[in-house]
Design a protein around this motif. Structure first.
Motif, PDB file in Angstrom:
ATOM      1  N   SER A  27       0.825  -1.215   0.000  1.00  0.00           N
ATOM      2  CA  SER A  27       0.000   0.000   0.000  1.00  0.00           C
ATOM      3  C   SER A  27       0.856   1.259   0.000  1.00  0.00           C
ATOM      4  N   GLU A  28       1.939   1.236   0.800  1.00  0.00           N
ATOM      5  CA  GLU A  28       2.849   2.385   0.864  1.00  0.00           C
ATOM      6  C   GLU A  28       3.620   2.545  -0.450  1.00  0.00           C
ATOM      7  N   ALA A  29       4.019   1.410  -1.032  1.00  0.00           N
ATOM      8  CA  ALA A  29       4.863   1.458  -2.229  1.00  0.00           C
ATOM      9  C   ALA A  29       4.100   1.983  -3.440  1.00  0.00           C
ATOM     10  N   ILE A  30       2.867   1.488  -3.648  1.00  0.00           N
ATOM     11  CA  ILE A  30       2.139   1.872  -4.865  1.00  0.00           C
ATOM     12  C   ILE A  30       1.686   3.330  -4.831  1.00  0.00           C
ATOM     13  N   ALA A  31       1.680   3.922  -3.629  1.00  0.00           N
ATOM     14  CA  ALA A  31       1.313   5.341  -3.533  1.00  0.00           C
ATOM     15  C   ALA A  31       2.383   6.229  -4.169  1.00  0.00           C
ATOM     16  N   HIS A  32       3.620   5.714  -4.265  1.00  0.00           N
ATOM     17  CA  HIS A  32       4.739   6.508  -4.797  1.00  0.00           C
ATOM     18  C   HIS A  32       5.327   5.938  -6.095  1.00  0.00           C
ATOM     19  N   ASP A  33       4.856   4.767  -6.493  1.00  0.00           N
ATOM     20  CA  ASP A  33       5.439   4.102  -7.664  1.00  0.00           C
ATOM     21  C   ASP A  33       4.315   3.694  -8.621  1.00  0.00           C
ATOM     22  N   LYS A  34       4.074   4.495  -9.649  1.00  0.00           N
ATOM     23  CA  LYS A  34       2.960   4.253 -10.563  1.00  0.00           C
ATOM     24  C   LYS A  34       3.153   2.971 -11.365  1.00  0.00           C
ATOM     25  N   GLU A  35       4.398   2.698 -11.765  1.00  0.00           N
ATOM     26  CA  GLU A  35       4.666   1.479 -12.532  1.00  0.00           C
ATOM     27  C   GLU A  35       4.377   0.241 -11.705  1.00  0.00           C
ATOM     28  N   LEU A  36       4.803   0.298 -10.443  1.00  0.00           N
ATOM     29  CA  LEU A  36       4.530  -0.821  -9.540  1.00  0.00           C
ATOM     30  C   LEU A  36       3.030  -0.963  -9.312  1.00  0.00           C
TER      31      LEU A  36
END
Length: 615
Positions: A27-36
């Motif tokens: 949840s934290e990662a996809i908030a900052h990584d659009k490709e992910l």
């Protein structure tokens, strides 16, 4: 054990902590990584309802973010967590009961405490006014910096802890001052004493951040192979201890002495086994050891590069390139050893591995005890090849636990040649034994002892069924299929024991049954169908989809074939032993064979000649 296999042996509650932590990281990662975010959304459903394969895929996608999050949490958990991480990431500790991990923790704490007392005595007795830059002065400098990093938080009215930035500086300082990891731990124990009790509570804290699974019914701790690699990266550990041991076994006595001299250790009167033990305990940088220590101070750059080239050959590493610089060659050696496990398991079939292990036990009656001590394996159950595989201990790992002299003695007693790499020759001899069984596969399926004896295969009639099963697995492995022994062991019970499980994907499997028959056609359909239906139920209960049941036998009766064709409960394919051998021979004869396990999912009696023709 791979993460995918651990997820099949723990229940939903036991995997929930890992899933919840993975969900938070995601949840934290996809908030900052659009490709992910795009890749994550391509996975179906909510993570809490995800299948084992989807959980593994998600873990692999967010691994860098997962690693960073784990690193942050570990820094807050303190010295006790660091000590436990060091234990659970070591060879052989990835599957163990909580009480065993607790005993290892107590043993490790005692060693660190003793080392801390010795360091404290050295610091008290040292003459820091002298101009000599000796070990005591180097330890004093590091200890002072470590104390400052710990105390500056207290002066600022904050909780005392060493931050990642401070840890990075301290690690560089330790490297420049030649302070070993063992000494670092001891000095840190002086500054901030590691708690002597509470290891199990700390294990639960590690479970909260997705590092361990705890199976409650027997309080078994599982650490996935992928997590062990992650922890080694966080700890700055370039190679597992078992791989460092390989390198040290391969070096000459003079090179071992060079390493010890480089770090101010005694070499006069020290025997080879003690040199290796001391170097392992020092936990040196592998890169520095290979590039700087083994050749001695008089060697030039070309000498060092040439020695690494020889080392690649000595370790039997199969590399596409050798590298042109010393850094490239060092990196190639480290990367190759870190990724060698799957290749080494595939190099020797399941049958070959079992035969090698049994043979080594005859030559070395204390082998089991040696492996338990070397890999810290709990002795609560027999040490079998299946257990070794679950612990990711390969045939190569076993042979490198043995000294060079022991391996040479075994080679001679086996009647193998005296030239070449002794360990490689032993491994190849057991690969040859499997090849002989494959060559006589049809005779094995027919329990034809006379024909087997004529081919120099000595086998007791009572063992033929097991040998046929193991040889069938070896053929599947040679065909490039994934024979999943970990999964098979996890789904089998005392009553229901499937012969073979072939993993097609994270979720899809083929159940294989290998049946021998001495006279006539195999005809026991009702018994066989009850068996395979029970195996199907076991696999489905573990979250696997059974794509097909494949039964291999010398030949089948007409009634058996008709019953398999009309069975509406499960999909069954039948394959004659001579047909599987025909497919195997065709596969081996092609330069670029085209083969897929889907060829076994057609149903009914398979036309082996047609499959072989189209490979």
């Amino acid at each position: 054990m791979k993460l995918s296999n651990i997820l099949t042996v723990v229940n939903q509650v036991e995997k929930s902590k890992f899933v919840n932590f993975l969900d938070r990281v995601c949840s934290e990662a996809i908030a900052h990584d659009k490709e992910l975010a795009k890749k994550v959304r391509s996975l179906d459903g909510q993570i809490k309802n995800a299948s084992s394969s989807e959980i593994v895929q998600l873990f692999q996608l967010v691994l860098p973010h997962f690693e960073n999050s784990v690193k942050q949490h570990l820094s807050m958990l303190g010295a006790q967590a660091k000590l436990l991480v060091n234990i659970i990431s070591r060879d052989g500790n990835s599957i163990a009961r909580g009480s065993w991990i607790e005993s290892l923790y107590s043993k490790e704490w005692e060693l660190i405490s003793k080392q801390a007392q010795e360091s404290f005595a050295m610091l008290n007795e040292a003459d820091f006014a002298s101009d000599t830059f000796d070990e005591a002065k180097r330890l004093h400098i590091y200890h002072s910096c470590l104390s400052e990093a710990h105390q500056n938080d207290i002066r600022a009215n904050r909780e005392a802890k060493i931050t990642d930035d401070e840890r990075g500086i301290l690690n560089i300082l330790a490297e420049k001052l030649d302070i070993t990891a063992e000494q670092q731990s001891a000095l840190e124990h002086l500054v901030n004493q590691i708690p002597q009790t509470g290891a199990l509570d700390c294990l639960n804290a590690l479970r909260e951040i997705g590092l361990v699974f705890i199976r409650r019914k027997d309080h078994t701790i599982f650490v996935a192979d992928e997590v062990v690699s992650l922890l080694n990266r966080i700890e700055g550990k370039e190679l597992a201890d078992k791989h460092i041991l390989r390198v040290l076994r391969t070096l000459s006595d003079a090179e071992l002495s060079n390493i010890l001299k480089s770090h101010g250790k005694r070499i006069r009167g020290v025997e080879r086994p003690e040199k290796i033990k001391t170097i392992l305990q020092m936990k040196l940088s592998v890169s520095s050891m290979l590039q700087n220590d083994i050749c001695g101070t008089e060697a030039n750059l070309n000498d060092r590069k040439e020695r690494l080239k020889e080392l690649i050959s000595d370790l039997s590493l199969d590399l596409d390139k050798l590298g042109s610089t010393i850094d490239e060659r060092t990196e190639l050696i480290i990367n190759s050893l870190n990724s060698c496990s799957d290749l080494e398991f595939n190099a020797l079939s399941a049958t070959g591995f079992k035969e090698m292990f049994s043979s080594l036990q005859v030559h070395l009656p204390d082998l089991t005890k040696t492996l338990q001590l070397e890999f810290e394996i709990e002795d609560n159950e027999p040490l079998t090849v299946d257990r070794l595989r679950a612990l990711s201990i390969t045939p190569h790992d076993i042979l490198y636990v043995l000294s060079n002299d022991q391996v040479k003695d075994i080679r001679e007693s086996m009647g193998l040649g005296k030239r070449g790499n002794a360990r490689q020759m032993i491994l190849e001899s057991f690969a040859d034994a499997t090849d002989r069984l494959i060559d006589n596969y049809e005779a094995l399926s027919q329990r034809d002892l006379a024909k087997l004896k004529a081919a120099n295969i000595e086998i007791a009639e009572a063992d033929i069924g097991v040998k046929f099963e193991e040889t069938t697995k070896a053929i599947f492995e040679q065909l490039g299929l994934t024979v999943d022994e970990d999964l098979r062991k996890s789904v089998n019970t005392a009553k229901d024991k499937a012969d073979i499980l072939l993993s097609l994907s994270e979720d899809d499997v083929i159940i294989g049954e290998a049946k021998t028959c001495k006279n006539g056609d195999f005809a026991k359909y009702s018994t066989t169908s009850r068996q395979v239906k029970a195996y199907v139920n076991r696999c489905e209960a573990a979250g696997k989809r059974v794509a097909q049941v494949l039964i291999i036998a010398p030949s089948f009766s007409d009634d058996f074939i008709d019953s398999a064709d009309t069975d509406t409960e499960i999909n069954i394919s039948l394959l004659e032993a001579k047909g599987l051998k025909l497919i195997y021979d065709a596969f081996k004869s092609r330069r670029n064979p085209k083969f897929t396990a889907k060829l076994f999912t057609k149903g009914g009696l398979l036309k082996a000649d047609l499959i072989a023709k189209n490979i």
